[in-house]
Design an enzyme around this catalytic site. Structure first.
Site, PDB file in Angstrom:
ATOM      1  N   HIS A 128     -27.951 -13.002  25.229  1.00 51.89           N
ATOM      2  CA  HIS A 128     -29.410 -12.849  25.141  1.00 51.89           C
ATOM      3  C   HIS A 128     -30.127 -13.820  26.076  1.00 51.89           C
ATOM      4  O   HIS A 128     -31.305 -14.100  25.898  1.00 51.89           O
ATOM      5  CB  HIS A 128     -29.874 -13.019  23.687  1.00 51.89           C
ATOM      6  CG  HIS A 128     -29.415 -11.889  22.810  1.00 51.89           C
ATOM      7  ND1 HIS A 128     -29.502 -11.899  21.441  1.00 51.89           N
ATOM      8  CD2 HIS A 128     -28.865 -10.685  23.125  1.00 51.89           C
ATOM      9  CE1 HIS A 128     -29.019 -10.767  20.954  1.00 51.89           C
ATOM     10  NE2 HIS A 128     -28.617 -10.017  21.948  1.00 51.89           N
ATOM     11  N   CYS A 157     -44.253 -18.875  40.365  1.00 47.12           N
ATOM     12  CA  CYS A 157     -43.151 -19.090  41.303  1.00 47.12           C
ATOM     13  C   CYS A 157     -43.606 -19.937  42.495  1.00 47.12           C
ATOM     14  O   CYS A 157     -44.685 -19.709  43.047  1.00 47.12           O
ATOM     15  CB  CYS A 157     -42.680 -17.712  41.781  1.00 47.12           C
ATOM     16  SG  CYS A 157     -41.354 -17.745  42.970  1.00 47.12           S
ATOM     17  N   CYS A 160     -43.390 -17.272  45.701  1.00 47.87           N
ATOM     18  CA  CYS A 160     -44.304 -16.133  45.923  1.00 47.87           C
ATOM     19  C   CYS A 160     -45.509 -16.123  44.985  1.00 47.87           C
ATOM     20  O   CYS A 160     -46.314 -15.202  45.040  1.00 47.87           O
ATOM     21  CB  CYS A 160     -43.536 -14.822  45.787  1.00 47.87           C
ATOM     22  SG  CYS A 160     -43.160 -14.405  44.082  1.00 47.87           S
TER      23      CYS A 160
HETATM   24  N1  APR Z   1     -24.601 -21.691   8.377  1.00 47.43           N
HETATM   25  C1  APR Z   1     -24.080 -20.449   8.577  1.00 47.43           C
HETATM   26  N2  APR Z   1     -24.819 -19.330   8.620  1.00 47.43           N
HETATM   27  C2  APR Z   1     -26.132 -19.460   8.424  1.00 47.43           C
HETATM   28  C3  APR Z   1     -26.757 -20.705   8.191  1.00 47.43           C
HETATM   29  C4  APR Z   1     -25.928 -21.862   8.166  1.00 47.43           C
HETATM   30  N3  APR Z   1     -26.408 -23.072   7.953  1.00 47.43           N
HETATM   31  N4  APR Z   1     -28.083 -20.507   8.031  1.00 47.43           N
HETATM   32  C5  APR Z   1     -28.288 -19.188   8.179  1.00 47.43           C
HETATM   33  N5  APR Z   1     -27.112 -18.560   8.401  1.00 47.43           N
HETATM   34  C6  APR Z   1     -26.884 -17.125   8.651  1.00 47.43           C
HETATM   35  C7  APR Z   1     -27.787 -16.192   7.876  1.00 47.43           C
HETATM   36  O1  APR Z   1     -27.243 -15.882   6.611  1.00 47.43           O
HETATM   37  C8  APR Z   1     -27.818 -14.984   8.810  1.00 47.43           C
HETATM   38  O2  APR Z   1     -26.731 -14.112   8.538  1.00 47.43           O
HETATM   39  O3  APR Z   1     -27.186 -16.905  10.011  1.00 47.43           O
HETATM   40  C9  APR Z   1     -27.629 -15.577  10.191  1.00 47.43           C
HETATM   41  C10 APR Z   1     -28.875 -15.603  11.047  1.00 47.43           C
HETATM   42  O4  APR Z   1     -29.278 -14.282  11.287  1.00 47.43           O
HETATM   43  P1  APR Z   1     -30.511 -13.919  12.241  1.00 47.43           P
HETATM   44  O5  APR Z   1     -31.639 -14.820  11.949  1.00 47.43           O
HETATM   45  O6  APR Z   1     -30.742 -12.465  12.145  1.00 47.43           O
HETATM   46  O7  APR Z   1     -29.962 -14.332  13.697  1.00 47.43           O
HETATM   47  P2  APR Z   1     -29.002 -13.558  14.674  1.00 47.43           P
HETATM   48  O8  APR Z   1     -28.021 -12.722  13.928  1.00 47.43           O
HETATM   49  O9  APR Z   1     -28.463 -14.558  15.617  1.00 47.43           O
HETATM   50  O10 APR Z   1     -30.022 -12.615  15.422  1.00 47.43           O
HETATM   51  C11 APR Z   1     -29.568 -11.824  16.487  1.00 47.43           C
HETATM   52  O11 APR Z   1     -31.763 -10.969  16.839  1.00 47.43           O
HETATM   53  O12 APR Z   1     -34.095 -11.097  17.084  1.00 47.43           O
HETATM   54  C12 APR Z   1     -32.868 -11.147  17.712  1.00 47.43           C
HETATM   55  O13 APR Z   1     -32.582 -11.964  19.869  1.00 47.43           O
HETATM   56  C13 APR Z   1     -32.611 -12.397  18.525  1.00 47.43           C
HETATM   57  O14 APR Z   1     -30.448 -13.306  19.173  1.00 47.43           O
HETATM   58  C14 APR Z   1     -31.241 -12.848  18.085  1.00 47.43           C
HETATM   59  C15 APR Z   1     -30.669 -11.601  17.472  1.00 47.43           C
END
Ligand code: APR
Length: 255
Positions: A128, A157, A160
């Site tokens: 990402h 930039c 440009c």
């Molecule tokens: N340790 C382990 N897991 C954790 C912790 C922790 N301390 N805290 C939260 N989590 C878990 C949550 O339970 C959840 O499953 O991390 C996950 C976070 O999920 P999201 O917030 O949805 O993040 P992510 O899966 O990385 O999102 C993917 O979505 O909006 C887009 O581009 C954005 O890269 C991002 C993508």
């Protein structure tokens, strides 16, 4: 969330996970926002999730093109005002140590926070993108963010005068071709995939564990609660905070 009680079943799973990693010929990590929560960076969804308080429209590419100043003001507030000060936690550090000691080949991350590299990981695929780099929307020149003065928005930039965009993937924008290609190659090549802290709600990233599983990898998952993967592809689910699980795995691997 309080510390996780290390039950006999969890200790057993940690031991099995460390055994799989030790035996692996090609282990890869796949990380999401959850790994950086204990570095003080909010996740996107769930409790304290960014999308609960911030309208994701500011990160839609069409909105950015039409209203770059408004988009930049929000992006600066949610990412640039805080990410520079964030430090890797023990989960990032153990992954870096695993790479150094040849227990891990690469990290595929959905995070833009650069914390894996800050912890010392060398082979990181940022599917990402990254907040660290800015790219010109006109001539495609690339800059480290330290060159931009974000007191004056939107940054432009030096070549440009086009508007600079954070080199992170916006909604409705394709993901970087090279990182995507390499990530899926890694997924097909690995025999162990260590998933840490992701909900896997966005494609194509969400397909990475599925691809790994189809190609015979064992899947270890660390998350504070079950995700879409837990009952579908995961072989060993460690329901723990990333820092706790990784520090226990680090001990079992004698890092
Ligand atoms: N340790 C382990 N897991 C954790 C912790 C922790 N301390 N805290 C939260 N989590 C878990 C949550 O339970 C959840 O499953 O991390 C996950 C976070 O999920 P999201 O917030 O949805 O993040 P992510 O899966 O990385 O999102 C993917 O979505 O909006 C887009 O581009 C954005 O890269 C991002 C993508």
């Amino acid at each position: 969330m309080n510390s996780t009680l290390l039950t006999k079943s969890l200790i057993d799973k940690l031991w099995k996970a460390s055994h799989l990693i030790r035996k692996a010929k090609y282990a890869v990590a796949f990380t999401g926002a959850g790994i950086s929560v204990e570095s003080g960076i909010p996740p996107f969804r769930g409790e304290n999730g960014l999308w609960n308080t911030t309208d994701p429209i500011f990160l839609e590419i069409e909105f950015f093109r039409k209203k770059p100043l408004q988009s930049w003001q929000k992006i600066k507030e949610i990412f640039y005002d805080s990410l520079g000060d964030a430090e890797p936690n023990i989960a990032h550090q153990v992954l870096a140590k695993m790479e150094e000691r040849s227990f891990l080949e690469t990290v595929i991350t959905q995070n833009i926070d650069h914390l894996h590299q800050k912890a010392g990981s060398k082979y990181v695929y940022e599917i990402h993108g990254t907040y660290k780099q800015l790219v010109c929307t006109e001539c495609s020149s690339e800059y480290d963010m330290s060159f931009a003065d974000l007191n004056y928005l939107p940054p432009t930039c030096f070549v440009c005068k086009g508007i600079l965009k954070p080199d992170m993937v916006f909604f409705n924008e394709p993901i970087p071709a090279f990182a995507k290609k390499r990530s899926f190659e890694e997924a097909q090549k690995c025999d162990v995939l260590l998933i840490i802290g992701t909900n896997a709600e966005v494609l194509p990233a969400a397909d990475i564990p599925i691809k790994a599983k189809e190609h015979g990898a064992k899947i270890i998952e660390i998350n504070i609660k079950p995700s879409h993967f837990t009952n579908t592809v995961t072989d060993i689910f460690l329901q723990m905070k990333a820092t706790e699980a990784m520090s226990e795995l680090g001990k079992l691997l004698y890092l």
